[in-house]
Enzyme design. Structure first.
Site, PDB file in Angstrom:
ATOM      1  N   HIS A 183       2.542   1.641   9.793  1.00  0.00           N
ATOM      2  CA  HIS A 183       1.771   1.379  10.884  1.00  0.00           C
ATOM      3  C   HIS A 183       2.467   1.514  12.444  1.00  0.00           C
ATOM      4  O   HIS A 183       3.421   0.970  12.760  1.00  0.00           O
ATOM      5  CB  HIS A 183       1.321  -0.059  10.696  1.00  0.00           C
ATOM      6  CG  HIS A 183       0.291  -0.478   9.504  1.00  0.00           C
ATOM      7  ND1 HIS A 183       0.259  -1.804   8.915  1.00  0.00           N
ATOM      8  CD2 HIS A 183      -0.638   0.311   8.989  1.00  0.00           C
ATOM      9  CE1 HIS A 183      -0.426  -1.495   7.931  1.00  0.00           C
ATOM     10  NE2 HIS A 183      -0.843  -0.375   8.041  1.00  0.00           N
ATOM     11  N   ARG A 185       2.089   1.091  15.456  1.00  0.00           N
ATOM     12  CA  ARG A 185       2.261   0.204  16.478  1.00  0.00           C
ATOM     13  C   ARG A 185       3.195  -0.796  16.562  1.00  0.00           C
ATOM     14  O   ARG A 185       3.523  -1.444  17.311  1.00  0.00           O
ATOM     15  CB  ARG A 185       0.617  -0.487  17.055  1.00  0.00           C
ATOM     16  CG  ARG A 185       0.303  -1.278  16.036  1.00  0.00           C
ATOM     17  CD  ARG A 185      -1.269  -1.472  16.149  1.00  0.00           C
ATOM     18  NE  ARG A 185      -1.806  -2.435  15.345  1.00  0.00           N
ATOM     19  CZ  ARG A 185      -3.357  -2.588  15.354  1.00  0.00           C
ATOM     20  NH1 ARG A 185      -4.005  -2.311  16.138  1.00  0.00           N
ATOM     21  NH2 ARG A 185      -3.554  -3.673  14.269  1.00  0.00           N
ATOM     22  N   ARG A 238      -2.665   2.614  14.987  1.00  0.00           N
ATOM     23  CA  ARG A 238      -2.014   2.072  13.830  1.00  0.00           C
ATOM     24  C   ARG A 238      -1.928   3.148  12.741  1.00  0.00           C
ATOM     25  O   ARG A 238      -0.980   3.086  11.775  1.00  0.00           O
ATOM     26  CB  ARG A 238      -3.015   0.874  13.242  1.00  0.00           C
ATOM     27  CG  ARG A 238      -2.906   0.452  11.914  1.00  0.00           C
ATOM     28  CD  ARG A 238      -3.763  -0.615  11.497  1.00  0.00           C
ATOM     29  NE  ARG A 238      -4.163  -0.792  10.370  1.00  0.00           N
ATOM     30  CZ  ARG A 238      -3.445  -2.102   9.780  1.00  0.00           C
ATOM     31  NH1 ARG A 238      -2.662  -2.734  10.319  1.00  0.00           N
ATOM     32  NH2 ARG A 238      -3.557  -2.413   8.523  1.00  0.00           N
ATOM     33  N   ARG A 255      -3.475   1.710   2.996  1.00  0.00           N
ATOM     34  CA  ARG A 255      -4.756   1.524   2.373  1.00  0.00           C
ATOM     35  C   ARG A 255      -5.169   2.836   1.408  1.00  0.00           C
ATOM     36  O   ARG A 255      -6.048   3.185   0.915  1.00  0.00           O
ATOM     37  CB  ARG A 255      -6.176   1.526   3.291  1.00  0.00           C
ATOM     38  CG  ARG A 255      -6.196   0.121   4.087  1.00  0.00           C
ATOM     39  CD  ARG A 255      -6.189  -1.043   3.419  1.00  0.00           C
ATOM     40  NE  ARG A 255      -6.165  -2.126   4.493  1.00  0.00           N
ATOM     41  CZ  ARG A 255      -5.134  -2.750   4.922  1.00  0.00           C
ATOM     42  NH1 ARG A 255      -3.860  -2.377   4.511  1.00  0.00           N
ATOM     43  NH2 ARG A 255      -5.269  -3.784   5.779  1.00  0.00           N
ATOM     44  N   HIS A 307       6.799  -4.376   8.278  1.00  0.00           N
ATOM     45  CA  HIS A 307       5.753  -4.653   9.295  1.00  0.00           C
ATOM     46  C   HIS A 307       5.944  -5.318  10.303  1.00  0.00           C
ATOM     47  O   HIS A 307       6.596  -6.337  10.234  1.00  0.00           O
ATOM     48  CB  HIS A 307       4.356  -4.947   8.349  1.00  0.00           C
ATOM     49  CG  HIS A 307       4.138  -3.922   7.389  1.00  0.00           C
ATOM     50  ND1 HIS A 307       2.817  -3.173   7.496  1.00  0.00           N
ATOM     51  CD2 HIS A 307       4.473  -3.433   6.057  1.00  0.00           C
ATOM     52  CE1 HIS A 307       2.610  -2.343   6.524  1.00  0.00           C
ATOM     53  NE2 HIS A 307       3.611  -2.479   5.583  1.00  0.00           N
ATOM     54  N   GLU A 382       6.454  -9.308   7.164  1.00  0.00           N
ATOM     55  CA  GLU A 382       5.673  -9.238   8.600  1.00  0.00           C
ATOM     56  C   GLU A 382       6.804  -9.785   9.437  1.00  0.00           C
ATOM     57  O   GLU A 382       6.617 -10.961   9.420  1.00  0.00           O
ATOM     58  CB  GLU A 382       4.342  -9.780   8.348  1.00  0.00           C
ATOM     59  CG  GLU A 382       3.586  -9.234   7.392  1.00  0.00           C
ATOM     60  CD  GLU A 382       2.807  -8.091   8.079  1.00  0.00           C
ATOM     61  OE1 GLU A 382       2.841  -7.556   9.290  1.00  0.00           O
ATOM     62  OE2 GLU A 382       2.007  -7.471   7.190  1.00  0.00           O
TER      63      GLU A 382
HETATM   64  O1  0X9 Z   1      -2.818  -5.057   6.459  1.00  0.00           O
HETATM   65  C1  0X9 Z   1      -1.820  -4.566   6.351  1.00  0.00           C
HETATM   66  O2  0X9 Z   1      -1.579  -3.458   5.578  1.00  0.00           O
HETATM   67  C2  0X9 Z   1      -0.440  -5.484   6.426  1.00  0.00           C
HETATM   68  N1  0X9 Z   1      -0.461  -6.315   7.404  1.00  0.00           N
HETATM   69  S1  0X9 Z   1      -0.346  -5.476   8.953  1.00  0.00           S
HETATM   70  O3  0X9 Z   1      -0.547  -6.575   9.979  1.00  0.00           O
HETATM   71  N2  0X9 Z   1       1.101  -5.050   9.392  1.00  0.00           N
HETATM   72  O4  0X9 Z   1      -1.250  -4.387   8.987  1.00  0.00           O
HETATM   73  C3  0X9 Z   1      -0.199  -6.522   5.181  1.00  0.00           C
HETATM   74  C4  0X9 Z   1      -0.082  -5.650   3.987  1.00  0.00           C
HETATM   75  C5  0X9 Z   1       0.046  -6.553   2.685  1.00  0.00           C
HETATM   76  N3  0X9 Z   1      -0.337  -5.893   1.536  1.00  0.00           N
HETATM   77  C6  0X9 Z   1      -1.386  -5.694   1.198  1.00  0.00           C
HETATM   78  N4  0X9 Z   1      -2.675  -6.491   1.477  1.00  0.00           N
HETATM   79  N5  0X9 Z   1      -1.694  -4.741   0.212  1.00  0.00           N
HETATM   80 ZN    ZN Z   2       1.512  -3.272   9.122  1.00  0.00          ZN
END
Ligand code: 0X9
Ligand code: ZN
Length: 426
Positions: A183, A185, A238, A255, A307, A382
């Site tokens: 990501h 940012r 992002r 994703r 992250h 995180e």
């Molecule tokens: O949303 C995300 O991809 C992650 N948080 S962020 O704020 N850094 O964007 C969380 C990733 C956790 N993993 C999954 N939910 N697969």
């Molecule tokens: Zn992230």
């Protein structure tokens, strides 16, 4: 996700025009829900894409921050007032903060890094600086370091991976795999990855135990195009940068992995900041990470993806609230990291499966690492925000990175112990 104002501005020279996203006049509000009616109001507000909630308003009574564009501030404040939700404004103009940060972060190259092969943690390093540091390490410590490119980004930047060993020449050791910056940012994440590299290289005597039976393979910047874009054009970018439609660019790398891709809580709209991609592995950056993971199946015991923000240690699954069979093993490792950090600095991390403690989202790298690349302990960390979401101040980078290293080291030690015992049992 954000209402953005595209400003056409002369960036350098009178005849050079470029698009950049300005957050001029965006305000950040803070408030909390103190009763269920207020909580319900916040939940409704959080569904409105015009309001950029920093965290989901699901933990009753905790302070929540939201960034709101000038055009909808009046309406937003009226809603708060009607629901009798008291608020404070913690940032009157996010655009100005971005500008201040940009100026501070663009000090003269000579003030940034003392010498080739050294890296400082008082600025956020740019792509070319990270690349130069890695290449210099490879030259200087050729018996212990190998730097390769695991692919090219959409815009043609090399995706660097550094392999750090103890130089004993033993092949096929176990591996600790780390990445950061999927990501764009989340600038503190690549900074923390660089700190890990620096510790393993320049503080080798203290850390040599971590390299006896393990090689460390680190990709400190998975999404360099997005990262550079977040430095030059849009601080809150992002995604990757590959165009999707004539109007919208970029895919959320986290994703885009091909395990239950697109199934749960993912977004098919290409303009959204969490767009899952036009297909699984549509992005060269996620393909490169996938290939690296598969090349390490059997060797990689621990995969850690850095992250920010929110102080979480997360593990699979992201696609379901069920837990993997081996969750207790992963949980043990994560808790060792959280405990080490708590003891060292008092900072608290929440540990759990990403669906259960944060939110569901399929197509993430952790789920893929466990299910497809068979890496037994995948985790996302995180990092803290220092109260400023994606903008920990420059003066906090080193402190946050060294705190993170304490947690990573504790988790690595636990992994080493765990697999030593497992080998002895076999
Ligand atoms: O949303 C995300 O991809 C992650 N948080 S962020 O704020 N850094 O964007 C969380 C990733 C956790 N993993 C999954 N939910 N697969
Ligand atoms: Zn992230």
């Amino acid at each position: 996700m954000f209402l953005k104002v595209a400003v056409i501005g002369a960036l350098c020279c009178a005849n050079v025009l470029a698009n950049f996203t300005s957050y001029e006049g965006y305000k950040i509000y803070e408030f909390k829900a103190v009763n269920t009616t207020q909580q319900e109001t916040l939940e409704i507000l959080a569904q409105n894409e015009a309001y950029d909630f920093f965290t989901l308003p699901r933990i009753f009574g905790l302070p929540i921050r939201v960034m709101v564009a000038p055009a909808v501030q009046l309406q937003f404040q009226q809603t708060l007032e009607t629901a009798k939700i008291a608020h404070t404004i913690v940032n009157e103009n996010f655009g100005q903060s971005v500008e201040v940060e940009r100026k501070l972060n663009s000090m003269h190259p000579k003030q940034r890094n003392a010498a080739p092969g050294s890296i400082s943690f008082n600025v956020y390093q740019r792509y070319h600086e990270i690349a130069a540091y890695l290449e210099e390490l490879a030259k200087r410590y050729s018996s212990r370091v190998n730097v390769t490119s695991i692919g090219d980004s959409y815009e043609g930047r090399k995706l660097h991976a550094i392999t750090i060993t103890n130089g004993d020449g033993a092949a096929n050791k176990n591996v600790i795999l780390m990445d950061a910056g999927i990501h764009a940012r989340e600038w503190i994440a690549p900074a923390a990855a660089l700190y890990v590299i620096q510790q393993l290289m320049e503080n080798y005597e203290q850390n040599s135990d971590l390299l006896v039976n393990y090689d460390w393979i680190i990709v400190p910047l998975v999404n360099p195009d997005g990262y550079e874009y977040s430095h030059t054009r849009d601080r809150l970018w992002r995604k990757t940068r590959k165009p999707v439609t004539i109007f919208c660019d970029g895919t959320d790398g986290n994703r885009n992995f091909d395990f239950h891709w697109g199934e749960i809580a993912t977004v098919s709209h290409p303009c959204a900041s969490t767009f899952r991609g036009s297909s699984a592995f549509s992005e060269p950056e996620t393909q490169a990470l996938r290939d690296l993971m598969h090349s390490l199946t059997g060797r990689a015991k621990f995969y850690l993806s850095l992250h920010s923000f929110g102080n979480y240690l997360l593990y699979p699954w992201g696609y379901t609230s069920e837990l993997p069979e081996t969750w207790r093993d992963i949980d043990d490792i994560a808790r060792a990291g959280a405990a080490a950090i708590k003891t060292a600095t008092g900072t608290e991390y929440t540990v759990g499966s990403s669906t259960n403690v944060l939110y569901p989202a399929s197509g993430g790298s952790l789920d893929y690492a466990l299910a497809k690349a068979k890496i037994p302990v995948p985790m996302a960390m995180e990092l803290p925000s220092a109260g400023q979401r994606f903008d920990p101040p420059l003066s906090k980078i080193e402190e946050l990175a060294s705190e993170t290293w304490i947690g990573i080291k504790a988790m690595a030690e636990k992994i080493i112990e765990k697999y030593k015992l497992a080998d002895e049992d076999n």
